[in-house]
Design a protein around this motif. Structure first.
Motif, PDB file in Angstrom:
ATOM      1  N   UNK A 121       0.659  -1.894  -0.250  1.00  0.00           N
ATOM      2  CA  UNK A 121       0.105   0.295   0.260  1.00  0.00           C
ATOM      3  C   UNK A 121       0.697   1.134   0.153  1.00  0.00           C
ATOM      4  N   UNK A 122       0.327   1.955  -1.253  1.00  0.00           N
ATOM      5  CA  UNK A 122       1.313   3.341  -1.024  1.00  0.00           C
ATOM      6  C   UNK A 122       0.781   4.439  -0.942  1.00  0.00           C
ATOM      7  N   UNK A 123       0.406   5.604  -1.038  1.00  0.00           N
ATOM      8  CA  UNK A 123      -0.395   6.901  -1.570  1.00  0.00           C
ATOM      9  C   UNK A 123      -0.284   7.987  -0.801  1.00  0.00           C
ATOM     10  N   UNK A 124      -0.392   8.932  -1.803  1.00  0.00           N
ATOM     11  CA  UNK A 124       0.013  10.243  -1.294  1.00  0.00           C
ATOM     12  C   UNK A 124       0.976  11.123  -1.095  1.00  0.00           C
ATOM     13  N   UNK A 125       1.388  11.544  -1.783  1.00  0.00           N
ATOM     14  CA  UNK A 125       2.941  11.890  -2.135  1.00  0.00           C
ATOM     15  C   UNK A 125       4.315  11.537  -1.736  1.00  0.00           C
ATOM     16  N   UNK A 126       4.482   9.738  -2.754  1.00  0.00           N
ATOM     17  CA  UNK A 126       5.408   9.283  -2.023  1.00  0.00           C
ATOM     18  C   UNK A 126       6.207   9.320  -3.224  1.00  0.00           C
ATOM     19  N   UNK A 127       5.795   9.106  -4.717  1.00  0.00           N
ATOM     20  CA  UNK A 127       7.144   8.378  -5.508  1.00  0.00           C
ATOM     21  C   UNK A 127       7.361  10.201  -5.778  1.00  0.00           C
ATOM     22  N   UNK A 128       7.275  11.007  -6.041  1.00  0.00           N
ATOM     23  CA  UNK A 128       8.110  12.505  -6.168  1.00  0.00           C
ATOM     24  C   UNK A 128       9.031  12.084  -5.312  1.00  0.00           C
ATOM     25  N   UNK A 129       8.833  12.276  -4.679  1.00  0.00           N
ATOM     26  CA  UNK A 129      10.319  11.921  -3.247  1.00  0.00           C
ATOM     27  C   UNK A 129      11.562  10.996  -4.056  1.00  0.00           C
ATOM     28  N   UNK A 130      10.904  10.293  -5.115  1.00  0.00           N
ATOM     29  CA  UNK A 130      12.188   9.045  -4.868  1.00  0.00           C
ATOM     30  C   UNK A 130      12.517   9.402  -6.503  1.00  0.00           C
ATOM     31  N   UNK A 131      14.249   9.030  -6.859  1.00  0.00           N
ATOM     32  CA  UNK A 131      15.287   9.230  -8.254  1.00  0.00           C
ATOM     33  C   UNK A 131      14.387   8.117  -9.011  1.00  0.00           C
ATOM     34  N   UNK A 132      14.231   7.461  -8.894  1.00  0.00           N
ATOM     35  CA  UNK A 132      14.587   5.650  -9.730  1.00  0.00           C
ATOM     36  C   UNK A 132      12.341   5.178  -9.579  1.00  0.00           C
ATOM     37  N   UNK A 133      12.654   5.464 -10.293  1.00  0.00           N
ATOM     38  CA  UNK A 133      10.745   4.846 -10.233  1.00  0.00           C
ATOM     39  C   UNK A 133      10.461   3.171 -10.594  1.00  0.00           C
ATOM     40  N   UNK A 134      12.020   2.905 -11.273  1.00  0.00           N
ATOM     41  CA  UNK A 134      12.550   1.185 -11.839  1.00  0.00           C
ATOM     42  C   UNK A 134      12.545   0.858 -10.539  1.00  0.00           C
ATOM     43  N   UNK A 135      13.644   1.661  -9.508  1.00  0.00           N
ATOM     44  CA  UNK A 135      14.033   1.047  -8.584  1.00  0.00           C
ATOM     45  C   UNK A 135      12.735   0.372  -7.834  1.00  0.00           C
ATOM     46  N   UNK A 136      11.875   1.554  -6.638  1.00  0.00           N
ATOM     47  CA  UNK A 136      11.110   0.924  -6.930  1.00  0.00           C
ATOM     48  C   UNK A 136       9.547   0.363  -6.695  1.00  0.00           C
ATOM     49  N   UNK A 137       9.779   0.076  -8.695  1.00  0.00           N
ATOM     50  CA  UNK A 137       8.832  -0.947  -9.335  1.00  0.00           C
ATOM     51  C   UNK A 137       9.353  -2.009  -9.156  1.00  0.00           C
ATOM     52  N   UNK A 138      10.592  -2.639  -8.509  1.00  0.00           N
ATOM     53  CA  UNK A 138      11.541  -3.917  -8.285  1.00  0.00           C
ATOM     54  C   UNK A 138      11.323  -3.744  -6.970  1.00  0.00           C
ATOM     55  N   UNK A 139      10.701  -3.262  -6.106  1.00  0.00           N
ATOM     56  CA  UNK A 139      11.085  -3.197  -4.811  1.00  0.00           C
ATOM     57  C   UNK A 139       9.226  -3.474  -4.267  1.00  0.00           C
ATOM     58  N   UNK A 140       8.414  -3.137  -5.187  1.00  0.00           N
ATOM     59  CA  UNK A 140       7.338  -3.552  -4.675  1.00  0.00           C
ATOM     60  C   UNK A 140       6.699  -5.474  -5.614  1.00  0.00           C
ATOM     61  N   UNK A 141       7.619  -5.095  -6.624  1.00  0.00           N
ATOM     62  CA  UNK A 141       7.797  -6.666  -6.573  1.00  0.00           C
ATOM     63  C   UNK A 141       8.145  -7.734  -6.050  1.00  0.00           C
TER      64      UNK A 141
END
Length: 269
Positions: A121-141
């Motif tokens: 679960x992740x909501x409101x004002x999260x990924x804008x603070x992260x430089x690497x969206x591909x890395x974030x998606x790998x974390x979720x997976x």
């Protein structure tokens, strides 16, 4: 940690005390059991009772504890030591079973355990603070079990490219939608208290277009199951927005109808 994320952590460490006492978060209402998840996520999240949930970038944990009240076995993660300390104190005070871990979101599989979760679960004002969206998606997976689900709700990237310089000014394109470089800001106040004064005023944000978010999730092995756009957001993004009875903010009736937020749901495997 990326230099920009270090600046953001100092900024967010300082925001915690201000947010705890703000009307925006209404912590006293939470203590009395009068508040819940926001209306969009409350309508969409479904039954989480018995699910093992990882809440990424949880701030001081209100949504984490709302999920726990709904019966989830939930762990919140945030990079702010002050936020996690406040979350643990509030959980102890209110008897919440939610657990909290301090750490970088990119370290979540190591900190929380890989392949253990029914729901991220992740909501409101999260990924804008992260430089690497591909890395974030790998974390979720990595966090999800096979068949586990991501629930993501945030401001619409197209809306983040717009701004309004004053209440009587037009809402216009201001920030590059396709942009690999971060945006740097130096400002007082926050969405929860415009008048708050901070020492650590610098912050860094990254623009992640919708295609980049979806593409990163697909590349990480997730299957998209829902993408919903909404005409409302949780905070007053621009001066012209009007707060409704549901406490969400929308364009005025005589203004253009814009996509202000979106939900993405995806499944592993």
């Amino acid at each position: 940690m990326h230099e920009g994320m270090a600046l953001n952590r100092a900024n967010w460490d300082e925001r915690v005390a201000v947010h705890l006492r703000s009307a925006f978060y209404n912590v006293d209402g939470f203590r009395r059991g009068e508040t819940d998840l926001g209306p969009i996520e409350a309508a969409e999240i479904g039954d989480v009772a018995g699910l093992r949930v990882a809440h990424l970038q949880c701030h001081f944990g209100l949504d984490t504890m709302y999920l726990a009240r709904r019966g989830a076995r939930v762990t919140g993660l945030d990079f702010s030591a002050n936020a996690i300390a406040a979350a643990r104190a509030l959980a102890a005070e209110t008897g919440s079973i939610a657990e909290f871990v301090e750490g970088d979101v990119y370290d979540a599989p190591r900190l929380l355990g890989a392949g253990l979760y029914d729901l991220v679960f992740t909501s409101w004002g999260t990924i804008l603070w992260l430089p690497d969206i591909a890395g974030w998606a790998r974390v979720v997976a990595a966090l999800l079990k096979p068949g586990g689900r991501l629930y993501f709700l945030d401001d619409h990237p197209a809306a983040r490219a717009l701004d309004q310089r004053g209440a009587d000014a037009p809402v216009v394109p201001t920030y590059a939608y396709f942009n690999d470089s971060p945006f740097e800001f130096d400002a007082q106040g926050s969405y929860a208290d415009r008048d708050a004064a901070f020492t650590h005023t610098r912050s860094v944000e990254w623009m992640h277009p919708l295609g980049a978010i979806v593409g990163a999730l697909l590349a990480a092995g997730l299957r998209l199951t829902a993408l919903r756009e909404h005409d409302a957001t949780a905070w007053q993004m621009w001066p012209c927005l009007v707060r409704g009875e549901d406490e969400l903010w929308r364009m005025p009736a005589d203004g253009p109808n814009l996509p202000l937020s979106l939900t993405i749901e995806a499944v592993k495997g």
